[in-house]
Enzyme design. Structure first.
Site, mmCIF file in Angstrom:
data_model
loop_
_atom_site.group_PDB
_atom_site.id
_atom_site.type_symbol
_atom_site.label_atom_id
_atom_site.label_comp_id
_atom_site.label_asym_id
_atom_site.label_seq_id
_atom_site.Cartn_x
_atom_site.Cartn_y
_atom_site.Cartn_z
ATOM 1 N N GLY A 236 0.073 -12.017 5.808
ATOM 2 C CA GLY A 236 0.228 -10.624 6.224
ATOM 3 C C GLY A 236 0.121 -10.423 7.725
ATOM 4 O O GLY A 236 0.768 -9.543 8.295
ATOM 5 N N SER B 79 -2.253 0.040 -3.632
ATOM 6 C CA SER B 79 -1.544 0.642 -2.488
ATOM 7 C C SER B 79 -0.012 0.577 -2.634
ATOM 8 O O SER B 79 0.674 1.556 -2.285
ATOM 9 C CB SER B 79 -2.004 0.023 -1.168
ATOM 10 O OG SER B 79 -1.963 -1.386 -1.214
ATOM 11 N N HIS C 55 -7.055 4.912 -0.617
ATOM 12 C CA HIS C 55 -5.818 5.434 -1.217
ATOM 13 C C HIS C 55 -5.692 6.948 -1.035
ATOM 14 O O HIS C 55 -4.575 7.456 -0.882
ATOM 15 C CB HIS C 55 -5.735 5.034 -2.694
ATOM 16 C CG HIS C 55 -5.646 3.539 -2.887
ATOM 17 N ND1 HIS C 55 -6.133 2.889 -3.983
ATOM 18 C CD2 HIS C 55 -5.104 2.577 -2.080
ATOM 19 C CE1 HIS C 55 -5.903 1.578 -3.858
ATOM 20 N NE2 HIS C 55 -5.289 1.373 -2.712
ATOM 21 N N HIS D 4 -1.299 -6.747 3.004
ATOM 22 C CA HIS D 4 -2.116 -7.441 2.001
ATOM 23 C C HIS D 4 -2.023 -6.606 0.724
ATOM 24 O O HIS D 4 -2.897 -5.795 0.426
ATOM 25 C CB HIS D 4 -3.572 -7.554 2.459
ATOM 26 C CG HIS D 4 -3.764 -8.386 3.697
ATOM 27 N ND1 HIS D 4 -3.350 -7.975 4.943
ATOM 28 C CD2 HIS D 4 -4.338 -9.603 3.865
ATOM 29 C CE1 HIS D 4 -3.662 -8.923 5.824
ATOM 30 N NE2 HIS D 4 -4.260 -9.913 5.200
ATOM 31 N N ASP E 41 -5.065 -4.460 4.897
ATOM 32 C CA ASP E 41 -6.187 -4.375 3.948
ATOM 33 C C ASP E 41 -6.594 -5.769 3.484
ATOM 34 O O ASP E 41 -6.424 -6.137 2.316
ATOM 35 C CB ASP E 41 -5.728 -3.498 2.756
ATOM 36 C CG ASP E 41 -6.825 -3.274 1.737
ATOM 37 O OD1 ASP E 41 -8.019 -3.418 2.082
ATOM 38 O OD2 ASP E 41 -6.490 -2.958 0.579
HETATM 39 C C1 LIG Z 1 -8.029 -6.039 -0.769
HETATM 40 S S1 LIG Z 1 -6.723 -6.805 -1.597
HETATM 41 C C2 LIG Z 1 -5.381 -5.700 -1.375
HETATM 42 C C3 LIG Z 1 -5.480 -4.436 -2.127
HETATM 43 C C4 LIG Z 1 -4.298 -3.521 -1.953
HETATM 44 N N1 LIG Z 1 -3.977 -3.319 -0.546
HETATM 45 C C5 LIG Z 1 -4.564 -2.176 -2.582
HETATM 46 O O1 LIG Z 1 -5.083 -1.275 -1.904
HETATM 47 O O2 LIG Z 1 -4.239 -1.996 -3.762
HETATM 48 C C6 LIG Z 1 -6.315 -8.088 -0.486
HETATM 49 C C7 LIG Z 1 -5.119 -8.937 -0.904
HETATM 50 O O3 LIG Z 1 -4.761 -9.762 0.204
HETATM 51 C C8 LIG Z 1 -4.286 -10.999 -0.283
HETATM 52 N N2 LIG Z 1 -4.366 -11.934 0.856
HETATM 53 C C9 LIG Z 1 -5.402 -12.708 1.254
HETATM 54 N N3 LIG Z 1 -5.103 -13.311 2.428
HETATM 55 C C10 LIG Z 1 -3.866 -12.884 2.772
HETATM 56 C C11 LIG Z 1 -3.025 -13.115 3.895
HETATM 57 N N4 LIG Z 1 -3.410 -13.916 4.911
HETATM 58 N N5 LIG Z 1 -1.826 -12.499 3.934
HETATM 59 C C12 LIG Z 1 -1.427 -11.686 2.929
HETATM 60 N N6 LIG Z 1 -2.173 -11.428 1.840
HETATM 61 C C13 LIG Z 1 -3.383 -12.012 1.770
HETATM 62 C C14 LIG Z 1 -5.173 -11.297 -1.459
HETATM 63 O O4 LIG Z 1 -4.547 -12.199 -2.358
HETATM 64 C C15 LIG Z 1 -5.364 -9.886 -2.061
HETATM 65 O O5 LIG Z 1 -4.390 -9.645 -3.055
#
Ligand SMILES: C[S@@+](CC[C@H](N)C(=O)[O-])C[C@H]1O[C@@H](n2cnc3c(N)ncnc32)[C@H](O)[C@@H]1O
Length: 292
Positions: free
Chosen positions: A157, A113, A32, A55, A177
């Site tokens: 994503g 994020s 971040h 994500h 992410d």
């Molecule tokens: C590491 S976290 C994201 C944190 C966020 N980017 C942040 O920095 O605050 C990963 C997220 O990706 C989601 N996720 C998992 N597989 C995914 C996919 N194929 N496409 C989109 N989101 C996905 C999960 O549910 C989770 O909420």
């Protein structure tokens, strides 16, 4: 699997990863803080930018929740940063945001994020949030409803880029992410990056990755370099040496098409983060993978 499974939410869902357990940890701080620098550099021009978060998670986190308390990861992350006696100027946009979220002075809330970008964007900028988890996407929808600059999309994503890139603004960033729950996540990432770069070669991409052992990361970097492509930096923060390949020893951010002078900022930011978060045992690396 790299990040911890969060058992409280695992029942009935194939997607086990919940960021609530990890919000505000060392990896979030690094990701971040760098994200704010990229957004600030986009704001140097008046013309609008577009940001895509592939994500997104749920947007913001309560550090007093059962999940956050259970791992306590934020105590070795954002809590240490806020307690530091001094910090470099490069931390200012990030810390200003985190402090706005905790105006009472007590650390309780942490912006993910989506809220990091929203906190910095202007009326003319746009943000697209993509999340696959059905409950998380509803939380996101609720949180961002009424903000016409922000679109929330329930989809994979890695597939989102197809409909959203290249953006009409022609400038902006993509944050990738993923949770690293699946064994072939790195492979999926490399393929996805190649695909999105074909759609939009000039965007700035931030790609998060975990570091356990060194060898898989060196292979990952070699793969990225072999694929050819735009100017790419690998910024890494280690919270301990990588001798134990079964622990999360650090994390990295690939920065494709990094903004001008970001590397200089990272030369200041990364060692400070390493020393503040892991005094005496942390480290950092900043490597240029490809030059155009
Ligand atoms: C590491 S976290 C994201 C944190 C966020 N980017 C942040 O920095 O605050 C990963 C997220 O990706 C989601 N996720 C998992 N597989 C995914 C996919 N194929 N496409 C989109 N989101 C996905 C999960 O549910 C989770 O909420």
């Amino acid at each position: 699997m790299v990040r911890a499974i969060s058992p409280l939410f695992a029942i009935g869902s194939a997607m086990n990863y919940r960021h609530a357990y990890h919000a505000g940890n060392f990896a979030d701080v690094m990701k971040h803080a760098i994200l704010t620098l990229v957004v600030e550099s986009l704001k140097r021009k008046e013309t609008p930018f577009f940001a895509l978060d592939t994500h997104a998670g749920i947007g913001a986190y309560d550090l007093a929740s059962v999940a956050a308390d259970k791992t306590g990861e934020f105590r070795d992350g954002i809590a240490k940063i806020l307690a530091a006696p001094q910090c470099p100027e490069e931390m200012t946009p990030y810390l200003t945001l985190v402090r706005q979220w905790n105006s009472s002075g007590e650390l309780r809330h942490y912006p993910g994020s989506p809220e990091v970008v929203r906190g910095l964007m202007r009326p003319q900028d746009r943000l697209a949030l993509v999340e696959l988890h059905p409950e998380d996407v509803e939380v996101l929808r609720h949180r961002f409803s009424g903000d016409r600059r922000v679109g929330v999309h329930h989809m994979d994503g890695y597939m989102a880029a197809k409909g959203l890139l290249p953006p009409p603004e022609r400038r902006g960033l993509v944050l990738i992410d993923p949770p690293f729950e699946v064994r072939d996540e790195i492979e999926q990432l490399c393929k996805a990056l190649a695909r999105v770069l074909k759609l939009w070669r000039t965007g700035t991409y931030l790609v998060w990755y975990p570091i356990k052992g060194r060898e898989p990361i060196d292979r990952f970097h070699a793969e990225i370099a072999a694929a050819g492509g735009p100017n790419t930096l690998a910024a890494e923060l280690l919270i301990r040496p990588t001798d134990d390949p079964f622990r999360l020893n650090g994390c990295g951010l690939l920065l494709v098409n990094p903004p001008w002078k970001l590397a200089q900022s990272l030369e200041i930011l990364l060692p400070w983060l390493a020393e503040t978060l892991a005094p005496g045992r942390g480290g950092y690396r900043l490597e240029s993978l490809i030059g155009e």
